[in-house]
Design a protein around this motif. Structure first.
Motif, short mmCIF file in Angstrom:
data_model
loop_
_atom_site.label_atom_id
_atom_site.label_comp_id
_atom_site.label_asym_id
_atom_site.label_seq_id
_atom_site.Cartn_x
_atom_site.Cartn_y
_atom_site.Cartn_z
N UNK A 304 -14.86 29.81 70.62
CA UNK A 304 -15.35 30.35 69.35
C UNK A 304 -16.81 30.81 69.50
N UNK A 305 -17.60 29.98 70.23
CA UNK A 305 -19.01 30.34 70.43
C UNK A 305 -19.10 31.65 71.19
N UNK A 306 -18.35 31.74 72.27
CA UNK A 306 -18.38 32.97 73.08
C UNK A 306 -17.94 34.19 72.28
N UNK A 307 -16.85 34.00 71.52
CA UNK A 307 -16.31 35.14 70.78
C UNK A 307 -17.21 35.58 69.65
N UNK A 312 -23.76 35.47 76.27
CA UNK A 312 -25.13 35.01 76.57
C UNK A 312 -25.43 33.72 75.81
N UNK A 313 -24.99 33.68 74.56
CA UNK A 313 -25.21 32.46 73.76
C UNK A 313 -24.37 31.32 74.34
N UNK A 314 -23.14 31.67 74.77
CA UNK A 314 -22.29 30.65 75.38
C UNK A 314 -22.94 30.06 76.61
N UNK A 369 -27.85 18.74 67.19
CA UNK A 369 -27.77 20.17 66.84
C UNK A 369 -28.46 21.04 67.89
N UNK A 370 -27.91 22.24 68.04
CA UNK A 370 -28.56 23.21 68.92
C UNK A 370 -28.53 24.55 68.18
N UNK A 374 -29.62 32.02 65.90
CA UNK A 374 -29.88 31.81 64.48
C UNK A 374 -28.85 30.92 63.80
N UNK A 375 -27.91 30.42 64.60
CA UNK A 375 -26.88 29.55 64.01
C UNK A 375 -27.06 28.14 64.58
#
Lengths: 690, 274
Positions: A304-307, A312-314, A369-370, A374-375
């Motif tokens: 979900x994070x990647x998608x 890059x965020x993943x 939390x990370x 921005x999320x």
């Protein structure tokens, strides 16, 4: 006259010979008035020294041999013995001539015959020049050579180091000569270096060669890693020495270390990779006595994070979680990235309670939390824990078990920790065994097909068959498709299984064509798993048809409703390709999933298969769903196949409801390829009879 | 230079006898003499030398001790005599044999700081040899044996020579006094002895030419005499090192050598004397 004395004639002959000899310069020296003078000389001496014979005859010896002036003449002119010295001899011109001077005392001890042999003859000069040239060539070669070199002509003390060695260790030659060079060798490596040098000095080793790897400590304290190669050197009259050449391998080792690190570490997180993990566990695994524990973590919802936030965020998340893992484990524990979003922690000397406690600590650390793009996320992982038991016989079993435990954790709901117990372990192993056997069965084509006829409601004739995969296990007996198909899907074997079914069905159709001609089944339905529904499916179907020389209309691909609904847009693309090829498409088990009627209209399908559960309801007087499905298909212009028809009443009822085709035990059971051939031949004959 | 009357005439000194004694020494220490004789031969081998050396236990012990000393960096690894010969080199074995042959190891028959000076000469020569294109090991031997003539003069004229040694501290002055008293300097006597025992010309020439200030052959020996003087004689009057070394050394080169020699001299003396 006795035998020991020569006759006057002989003496005269010898004297004459000596006097005129041009081989050796001879003078006779004797004391005259308290001083030593030359009293006689031969022609060679006159020529050598350049004096007139008369001048030479009265020459004081001190003048002839200026370096032996004073009392030192006694060194040469001994009464008891002959003496040989290398001395400068002064000629008439005043020039000094280097000579070997041999003085032989006469028996009376008052007179000496002195032979003068110039050392400056041509041969000697040439020899000396050659030796000097050798020496110069050798020192030029070594001094200017970029290869650091040590040279000892005798023993352990150095006579020579070249500039390259001085530069390598950052010291001056004076500091290195003698045994100074040994001070540059790292104390821990010195023994090995001395041993090699000693062996080479002693002529030992292979052909007097030896080498040692040693760190050299530079004057500024930095270290260089080198290979020192020693070669035996022998100088006659001097003894054994050695030449040492030094190769600086610091950069090469660093490069190799970088390569090794890259080969064993994950470039993103810097954690050890799977290879290093396996080596680490294997190195510490002791069957029966170890107290190793493995913790397997798989991040929940990482896709979900990647998608949603991008890869890059993943990656950023993985790096942050790797950091937290390293910070949470105990010193000495290994944290490895197993692959993707999976991590493994290996601990030594722990029991189950401690391993679970650590897993909980890790879970807690991950949940902090990370912020990404921005999320704010609260990452969680499913965690499997395995502690070594007596049943573990190999290191890889530990990692496999904690992988299994992790899957159990994931299956039980995300964010859990599961410890693998022996029952679960046994079940998992059983499953793993079955997977291995299934893989072999597919490879050996031991998965066989049965063919169940499908009848037209219009005239009651058999118009098609459905291919049904069967696995007859040599020990376990028949294993149902409801067991082995999901197993194939879970373990990545479904593609192979699907290809086998597709190919075998086409082969059988072609065989029936050849055997039965027009009596052969017109079409075969082949089931395709959701996992096969990709861009490759069209190619596989096309190549199977071509391989067996079949027209595409001979195949119908059956895909479950739920498979289509996973990604309807992608499914549509694949189905359109199949349709373009000329292959029919059916939706299997229709009505059991959550199909979108809107999609159903857009999907290029030809047929809906009414699930057997709805057909079974007919017996209880409930025909609502079946009739609704048939009506829906009819209104969309699709045909229908009713599955699981168990009685003739059901068959009649379904015909009345408008079903296009029927399939069920009461009409025809699944048959082997051979039996089906017989069955279709008989059907054809019956139809042909008037 | 002292002008003491007692040094003017050497009443008991007979150069002929001293020279004759060089021959007779060999008969008293046959093993050492044999080593002196074979060590320089082209066909000499560590095996052959160690075989001969084994017959003289005291000398063999010294060679072993020297090979295992810090001077050679072997840290006690030398356990065989043959390997000891390899480690120290044939020239050093020959030098040690010469020391034994000439009673240089009997300090009671030598001027009191004889070995202090000799080891300083040897170590300084060994350290500086490469600057003069000499082999360090050969230079070490030259330094160790340079004062052989001193021993010979002292043996033959103990009182007279002891007085000369005591009164003439500078090396040049001492040599002049030796020539005046004996007609020959101790260094020259050394060269005669070494030549008589067939030491290579490379070792003999510097001894012959040490007084010729222009001679490069004698420069190393002159320089190391200067260094030994600075190390061993509190009242030494320094001569510029550039001058005695034919410009091969500068004062700044001398300091590290002084330090090095100071550290190693005592150990070398113990190894040489047993």
């Amino acid at each position: 006259m006795d035998d020991h004395h020569a006759s006057p004639e002989v003496i005269a002959a010898v004297f004459h010979g000596v006097a005129v000899s041009d081989a050796t310069a001879i003078v006779v020296v004797e004391p005259v008035d308290g001083a030593l003078h030359v009293s006689w000389s031969n022609e060679k001496a006159v020529g050598l020294l350049g004096y007139a014979r008369e001048d030479l005859r009265v020459l004081p010896v001190e003048q002839l041999l200026p370096t032996l002036a004073g009392g030192e003449l006694k060194l040469l002119l001994r009464r008891e013995r002959a003496v040989r010295m290398t001395l400068p001899v002064r000629g008439a011109s005043g020039a000094l001539l280097e000579c070997v001077v041999s003085a032989v005392p006469a028996p009376a001890g008052r007179r000496w015959t002195v032979r003068l042999t110039s050392t400056a003859n041509e041969t000697e000069r040439a020899l000396r020049a050659t030796a000097d040239a050798h020496e110069r060539r050798f020192s030029t070669l070594t001094e200017r050579s970029p290869i650091p070199t040590l040279l000892s002509e005798q023993g352990m003390r150095l006579a020579h180091v070249n500039d390259a060695f001085c530069a390598l260790v950052g010291r001056q030659a004076e500091q290195l000569l003698g045994t100074g060079w040994m001070c540059t060798v790292h104390p821990d490596d010195l023994d090995a270096v001395i041993e090699e040098a000693a062996a080479v000095l002693g002529g030992g080793g292979e052909a007097g060669e030896g080498e040692a790897t040693a760190r050299l400590v530079r004057a500024d304290g930095t270290e260089r890693t080198t290979v020192i190669r020693f070669s035996h050197l022998f100088t006659p009259g001097v003894g054994a020495g050695f030449v040492g050449t030094i190769e600086d391998i610091t950069e090469r080792l660093a490069f190799e270390a970088r390569l090794a690190h890259q080969a064993n570490h994950d470039p993103l997180t810097g954690l050890p990779n799977r290879t290093l993990l396996a080596d680490h566990v294997a190195a510490r695994f002791r069957p029966g006595e170890g107290r190793l524990a493995c913790i397997f973590l798989d991040l929940d919802n990482f896709k979900v994070v990647n998608d949603s936030l991008g890869h890059a965020a993943g990656d950023q998340l993985l790096v942050e979680l790797a950091r937290r893992l390293r910070a949470t484990v105990r010193p000495g524990d290994l944290v490895a990235r197993f692959g993707g979003d999976e991590f493994v922690v290996v601990c030594q000397d722990v029991g189950e309670a401690a391993a679970v406690a650590l897993a909980e600590r890790i879970g807690e650390a991950l949940r902090q939390p990370v912020a990404l793009g921005g999320v704010e996320l609260r990452p969680a992982a499913s965690v499997g824990v395995t502690v070594q038991t007596a049943e573990h016989t190999a290191a890889e079993e530990l990692i496999r078990d904690c992988d299994i435990a992790m899957y159990q954790a994931k299956a039980g709901g995300k964010g859990r920790i599961t410890v693998l117990d022996s029952q679960a372990r046994a079940r998992a192993r059983e499953k793993l065994l079955l997977v291995a056997e299934l893989r072999e069965a597919i490879e050996r084509r031991e998965i066989t097909l049965m063919y169940q006829p499908i009848f037209s409601t219009e005239d009651g004739t058999a118009v098609a068959v459905e291919s049904l995969a069967r696995w007859q296990h040599p020990v376990r007996g028949a294993i149902t498709p409801s067991t082995f198909v999901p197993l194939a899907e879970e373990s990545g074997l479904v593609s192979g299984l699907g290809l086998l079914v597709l190919d075998e069905t086409c082969r059988q159709l072609a065989a029936w064509d050849a055997e039965l001609g027009p009596a052969a089944p017109a079409r075969a339905n082949v089931n395709v798993s959701a996992l096969q529904l990709d861009a490759n499916l069209h190619g596989h179907v096309e190549s199977a048809l071509q391989r067996h020389g079949l027209h595409p209309c001979r195949l119908s691909i059956e895909i479950t409703e739920s498979a289509l609904m996973k990604d309807p847009a992608a499914a549509r693309t694949v189905l359109l390709e199949l349709r373009d090829l000329g292959v029919q498409v059916s939706i299997d088990d229709f009505g059991t999933g959550y199909s979108s009627l809107a999609y159903l209209r857009r999907l290029p399908v030809d047929c809906l298969k009414v699930d057997r559960s709805f057909v079974a309801e007919l017996a209880d007087g409930h025909s609502e769903i079946t009739s609704a499905v048939i009506a829906l298909a009819s209104s969309l212009g699709l045909c229908t196949v009713a599955e699981g028809v168990e009685t003739l009443e059901q068959a009649e009822q379904l015909a009345l409801l408008g079903a296009t085709y029927l399939q069920g035990f009461c009409l025809a059971a699944p048959l082997t390829g051979t039996d089906a051939a017989t069955w279709f031949a008989a059907q054809h004959d019956a139809e042909a009879r008037p | 230079m002292s002008a003491a009357p007692s040094l003017a005439v050497p009443p008991t000194f007979d150069l002929e006898r001293v020279l004759a004694s060089i021959d007779t020494m060999a008969a008293q220490r046959p093993v050492a003499a044999q080593i002196v004789s074979v060590a320089n031969a082209d066909e000499a081998s560590a095996k052959e030398l160690s075989r001969i050396l084994a017959s003289d236990v005291a000398l063999a012990g010294r060679v072993m001790k020297l090979a295992n000393s810090a001077f050679y960096g072997m840290r006690g690894r030398v356990t065989s005599l043959q390997f000891a010969v390899t480690v120290v080199g044939f020239a050093t074995v020959r030098t040690m044999a010469t020391v034994a042959l000439t009673d240089l190891d009997d300090e009671s028959r030598l001027p009191e700081d004889f070995w202090e000076v000799s080891t300083s000469l040897a170590l300084a020569a060994s350290t500086l040899a490469p600057r003069f294109a000499e082999r360090p090991q050969d230079a070490l031997c030259l330094g160790l044996l340079a004062q052989l003539g001193v021993a010979l003069l002292h043996h033959n004229d103990p009182d007279g020579y002891a007085e000369l040694w005591h009164d003439e501290r500078s090396f040049a002055g001492r040599r002049a006094a030796e020539v005046q008293r004996y007609g020959i300097s101790a260094l020259r006597l050394t060269s005669v002895a070494l030549e008589q025992w067939s030491f290579p010309p490379g070792m003999v020439l510097p001894l012959k030419q040490v007084d010729d200030a222009a001679s490069f052959q004698g420069a190393l020996l002159r320089a190391v005499f200067e260094i030994a003087g600075r190390l061993t004689d509190r009242d030494h009057e320094e001569i510029p090192i550039e001058r005695v070394s034919c410009g091969q050394l500068r004062e700044r080169d001398v300091l590290p050598v002084l330090d090095q020699v100071r550290v190693d001299a005592e150990e070398l003396r113990r190894a040489m004397l047993g």
